[in-house]
Design a protein around this motif. Structure first.
Motif, mmCIF file in Angstrom:
data_model
loop_
_atom_site.group_PDB
_atom_site.id
_atom_site.type_symbol
_atom_site.label_atom_id
_atom_site.label_comp_id
_atom_site.label_asym_id
_atom_site.label_seq_id
_atom_site.Cartn_x
_atom_site.Cartn_y
_atom_site.Cartn_z
ATOM 1 N N THR A 168 6.777 -19.249 10.742
ATOM 2 C CA THR A 168 6.898 -18.600 12.058
ATOM 3 C C THR A 168 7.197 -17.104 11.920
ATOM 4 N N ALA A 169 7.945 -16.727 10.871
ATOM 5 C CA ALA A 169 8.297 -15.305 10.710
ATOM 6 C C ALA A 169 8.678 -15.031 9.253
ATOM 7 N N VAL A 170 8.617 -13.765 8.884
ATOM 8 C CA VAL A 170 8.997 -13.358 7.517
ATOM 9 C C VAL A 170 10.025 -12.229 7.623
ATOM 10 N N GLN A 171 11.101 -12.331 6.815
ATOM 11 C CA GLN A 171 12.100 -11.253 6.748
ATOM 12 C C GLN A 171 11.848 -10.432 5.496
ATOM 13 N N PHE A 172 11.588 -9.162 5.681
ATOM 14 C CA PHE A 172 11.371 -8.269 4.540
ATOM 15 C C PHE A 172 12.589 -7.374 4.357
ATOM 16 N N ARG A 173 12.802 -6.965 3.117
ATOM 17 C CA ARG A 173 13.853 -5.989 2.803
ATOM 18 C C ARG A 173 13.190 -4.839 2.070
ATOM 19 N N LEU A 174 13.184 -3.669 2.702
ATOM 20 C CA LEU A 174 12.543 -2.492 2.090
ATOM 21 C C LEU A 174 13.635 -1.522 1.643
ATOM 22 N N PRO A 175 13.901 -1.430 0.336
ATOM 23 C CA PRO A 175 14.951 -0.532 -0.135
ATOM 24 C C PRO A 175 14.654 0.915 0.259
ATOM 25 N N LYS A 176 15.719 1.653 0.650
ATOM 26 C CA LYS A 176 15.488 3.047 1.049
ATOM 27 C C LYS A 176 15.119 3.896 -0.162
ATOM 28 N N GLU A 177 15.640 3.495 -1.321
ATOM 29 C CA GLU A 177 15.287 4.239 -2.537
ATOM 30 C C GLU A 177 13.850 3.849 -2.900
ATOM 31 N N TRP A 178 12.978 4.818 -2.958
ATOM 32 C CA TRP A 178 11.550 4.514 -3.094
ATOM 33 C C TRP A 178 10.895 5.406 -4.152
ATOM 34 N N LEU A 179 10.010 4.832 -4.897
ATOM 35 C CA LEU A 179 9.236 5.566 -5.900
ATOM 36 C C LEU A 179 7.794 5.077 -5.800
ATOM 37 N N ALA A 180 6.837 6.004 -5.784
ATOM 38 C CA ALA A 180 5.429 5.582 -5.703
ATOM 39 C C ALA A 180 5.057 4.751 -6.929
ATOM 40 N N ASN A 181 4.320 3.651 -6.709
ATOM 41 C CA ASN A 181 3.820 2.848 -7.831
ATOM 42 C C ASN A 181 2.350 3.229 -8.050
#
Ligand code: NAP
Length: 331
Positions: A168-181
């Motif tokens: 029915t739904a998905v919970q995502f966690r997007l870290p604020k610390e980010w680096l391009a892959n």
């Protein structure tokens, strides 16, 4: 009978006996589960290769809630939302992470099912939990990331014994610390300081150049998974095929590029009726317009047999292909 041609991106002219669109979770309690129930999102990873004798439930649940935590963005998205629209929204609103996964066709609910991945990023990295409605027992529950058993283009949701679980739904966690892959060759042209928006736009450009747009040429993306083989099997193959691409997976196994195997086996020009191998990407099978389920089965079967005969490697479809009463067995 319900026409399925516009319900799956491979666009075969098949039909289903029953079809119900789920737009509200309130409807779930009313549904009657039967063993031939098939849950569908936008139909970009399912092919109806024959008239389906069961009921199709189309997940059209909508909605999104975003919360800010100290180190991350917590994003809860209903399963029927469009995946690419979500990527664009989050990147534009300053919540990076999904940019490498831009333009993957399909719904948010389909993302955990096959653990969508592209250009070195897999969605499993960002999934906190998945909300499920059990259509047999009529109860809701949530699965943690570990409980989803994510693997390479795989998860618990692909197992036949859980076919009655509707996401029915998905919970995502997007870290604020980010680096391009930028590890994949197609992205290595970008500077390391590229923004998430730059990466997303580049991914969109590359995918548009390489992959057929399902609205113009019907297809279901990569038809086969990249095969994972033992290092011993690879070593034997590499003696005969020195230019064979290979990528590490674990201490004991490596990943081969299925598209390369198909191309080198001389199968890129293969076409049966209106079903063929895509001219720019051998991993994608296409429907030139009037293709049939029989033609698709014949062509995919021929590729599987030839790859086994030439390389001794088992190719496995990534796409789920349905016959009249359920999944087609290929081996
Ligand atoms: P590509 O860059 O031509 O590479 C061919 C294959 O080699 C890919 O399938 C990829 O495996 C693998 N590969 C390339 N560089 C790698 C690296 N640095 N490390 C590990 N594996 C590497 O691939 P492409 O066809 O243009 O696709 C680009 C990306 O989009 C890939 O990740 C591909 O999976 C994804 N994609 C997915 C679908 C789908 O329907 N599922 C459709 C189109 C593209 P992986 O597939 O494991 O990444």
């Amino acid at each position: 009978m319900f026409a399925l041609q516009k319900r799956h991106t491979f666009a075969l002219p098949t039909s289903a006996k029953e079809l119900i669109e789920i737009t509200d979770t309130e409807q779930l309690g009313e549904l009657r589960y039967t063993p031939d129930t098939w849950i569908l999102g936008e139909g970009s990873n399912t092919i109806f290769a024959a008239d389906y004798a069961g009921q199709v439930l189309v997940n059209k649940l909508r909605g999104m809630v975003i919360e800010e935590a100290d180190n991350a963005w917590l994003v809860r998205v209903a399963a029927g939302e469009n995946w690419h629209d979500l990527v664009v929204k989050l990147v534009h609103d300053g919540m990076p992470g999904f940019e490498n996964l831009a333009l993957i066709p399909g719904s948010v609910g389909a993302a955990p099912v096959q653990n969508i991945g592209a250009y070195g990023v897999e969605i499993a990295t960002f999934i906190d939990s998945v909300n499920v409605y059990d259509l047999k027992q009529h109860r809701q529950f949530s699965l943690s990331n570990a409980e989803c058993e994510f693997g390479y283009r795989n998860s618990i949701f692909k197992r036949s014994e859980y076919a009655h679980w509707l996401i029915t739904a998905v919970q995502f966690r997007l870290p604020k610390e980010w680096l391009a892959n930028l590890t994949y060759p197609d992205l290595a042209v970008l500077p390391q300081q590229a923004s998430a928006r730059d990466v997303m736009e580049h991914v969109i450009q590359v995918r548009n150049a390489k992959l057929p747009n399902p609205n113009e040429l019907a297809n279901a993306g990569s038809f086969f998974k990249n095969p994972i083989v033992s290092k011993e099997q690879y070593a034997a193959l590499a003696e005969q095929h020195q230019d064979m691409p290979v990528y590490p997976v674990s201490e004991s196994h490596v990943k081969l590029a299925a598209g390369w195997l198909i191309d080198k086996a001389g199968l890129k020009a293969l076409r049966i009726g209106d079903i063929g191998v895509h001219s720019r990407q051998a991993l994608v099978l296409v429907n030139h317009g009037r293709g049939t389920g029989e033609q698709l089965r014949a062509l995919a079967g021929e590729i599987i047999r030839e790859i086994k005969r030439i390389y001794g490697v088992d190719l496995e479809p990534e796409v789920r292909v349905l016959g009249s009463s359920g999944l087609i067995a290929w081996q």
